[in-house]
Design a protein around this motif. Sequence first.
Motif, PDB file in Angstrom:
ATOM      1  N   SER A   1      41.380 -20.941   8.075  1.00 12.65           N
ATOM      2  CA  SER A   1      39.965 -21.033   8.385  1.00 12.65           C
ATOM      3  C   SER A   1      39.470 -19.761   9.063  1.00 12.65           C
ATOM      4  O   SER A   1      38.390 -19.262   8.759  1.00 12.65           O
ATOM      5  CB  SER A   1      39.718 -22.235   9.284  1.00 12.65           C
ATOM      6  OG  SER A   1      38.364 -22.297   9.661  1.00 12.65           O
ATOM      7  N   ARG A   2      40.249 -19.219   9.979  1.00 10.82           N
ATOM      8  CA  ARG A   2      39.875 -17.963  10.654  1.00 10.82           C
ATOM      9  C   ARG A   2      39.840 -16.806   9.673  1.00 10.82           C
ATOM     10  O   ARG A   2      38.970 -15.951   9.746  1.00 10.82           O
ATOM     11  CB  ARG A   2      40.847 -17.663  11.791  1.00 10.82           C
ATOM     12  CG  ARG A   2      40.667 -18.567  12.974  1.00 10.82           C
ATOM     13  CD  ARG A   2      41.582 -18.169  14.113  1.00 10.82           C
ATOM     14  NE  ARG A   2      41.580 -19.195  15.121  1.00 10.82           N
ATOM     15  CZ  ARG A   2      42.654 -19.682  15.706  1.00 10.82           C
ATOM     16  NH1 ARG A   2      43.843 -19.217  15.393  1.00 10.82           N
ATOM     17  NH2 ARG A   2      42.558 -20.615  16.616  1.00 10.82           N
TER      18      ARG A   2
ATOM     19  N   LEU B   1      34.186 -13.852   5.277  1.00  4.95           N
ATOM     20  CA  LEU B   1      32.761 -14.119   5.139  1.00  4.95           C
ATOM     21  C   LEU B   1      31.937 -13.155   5.987  1.00  4.95           C
ATOM     22  O   LEU B   1      30.921 -12.631   5.540  1.00  4.95           O
ATOM     23  CB  LEU B   1      32.461 -15.564   5.528  1.00  4.95           C
ATOM     24  CG  LEU B   1      31.007 -16.014   5.369  1.00  4.95           C
ATOM     25  CD1 LEU B   1      30.562 -15.874   3.916  1.00  4.95           C
ATOM     26  CD2 LEU B   1      30.850 -17.442   5.845  1.00  4.95           C
ATOM     27  N   LEU B   2      32.375 -12.898   7.197  1.00  8.24           N
ATOM     28  CA  LEU B   2      31.696 -11.952   8.072  1.00  8.24           C
ATOM     29  C   LEU B   2      31.699 -10.552   7.459  1.00  8.24           C
ATOM     30  O   LEU B   2      30.676  -9.852   7.479  1.00  8.24           O
ATOM     31  CB  LEU B   2      32.355 -11.927   9.451  1.00  8.24           C
ATOM     32  CG  LEU B   2      31.725 -11.000  10.480  1.00  8.24           C
ATOM     33  CD1 LEU B   2      30.291 -11.423  10.764  1.00  8.24           C
ATOM     34  CD2 LEU B   2      32.544 -11.004  11.753  1.00  8.24           C
TER      35      LEU B   2
ATOM     36  N   ALA C   1      28.801  -6.206   4.754  1.00  6.68           N
ATOM     37  CA  ALA C   1      28.727  -5.260   3.641  1.00  6.68           C
ATOM     38  C   ALA C   1      27.391  -5.388   2.906  1.00  6.68           C
ATOM     39  O   ALA C   1      26.793  -4.375   2.525  1.00  6.68           O
ATOM     40  CB  ALA C   1      29.889  -5.475   2.680  1.00  6.68           C
ATOM     41  N   ILE C   2      26.917  -6.603   2.707  1.00  6.26           N
ATOM     42  CA  ILE C   2      25.639  -6.808   2.036  1.00  6.26           C
ATOM     43  C   ILE C   2      24.491  -6.249   2.870  1.00  6.26           C
ATOM     44  O   ILE C   2      23.606  -5.555   2.348  1.00  6.26           O
ATOM     45  CB  ILE C   2      25.419  -8.300   1.715  1.00  6.26           C
ATOM     46  CG1 ILE C   2      26.384  -8.739   0.613  1.00  6.26           C
ATOM     47  CG2 ILE C   2      23.977  -8.583   1.320  1.00  6.26           C
ATOM     48  CD1 ILE C   2      26.416 -10.230   0.386  1.00  6.26           C
ATOM     49  N   VAL C   3      24.496  -6.529   4.153  1.00  4.56           N
ATOM     50  CA  VAL C   3      23.431  -6.039   5.031  1.00  4.56           C
ATOM     51  C   VAL C   3      23.464  -4.513   5.124  1.00  4.56           C
ATOM     52  O   VAL C   3      22.427  -3.854   4.976  1.00  4.56           O
ATOM     53  CB  VAL C   3      23.535  -6.681   6.435  1.00  4.56           C
ATOM     54  CG1 VAL C   3      22.600  -6.013   7.421  1.00  4.56           C
ATOM     55  CG2 VAL C   3      23.234  -8.169   6.347  1.00  4.56           C
TER      56      VAL C   3
END
Length: 57
Positions: free
Chosen positions: A9-10, A16-17, A22-24
């Motif tokens: 999960s971590r 995801l972070l 990267a998108i931002v």
Amino acid sequence: MTTASKSASRALDRELLAVVFAIVAGGFLVFGAGFANSAALHDAGHDSRHSMAFPCH
């Protein structure tokens, strides 16, 4: 919850972070440089996009 599932999960949270960052960052670089009012900033971004074969016009 087991240790293995907590670890998985971590790892997923970190991935995801990283994807969101990267998108931002990529969006800021493309649109920030492309629509900048400063001619120098726009030209630097424009030349960088051309050097990476990114079609911008």
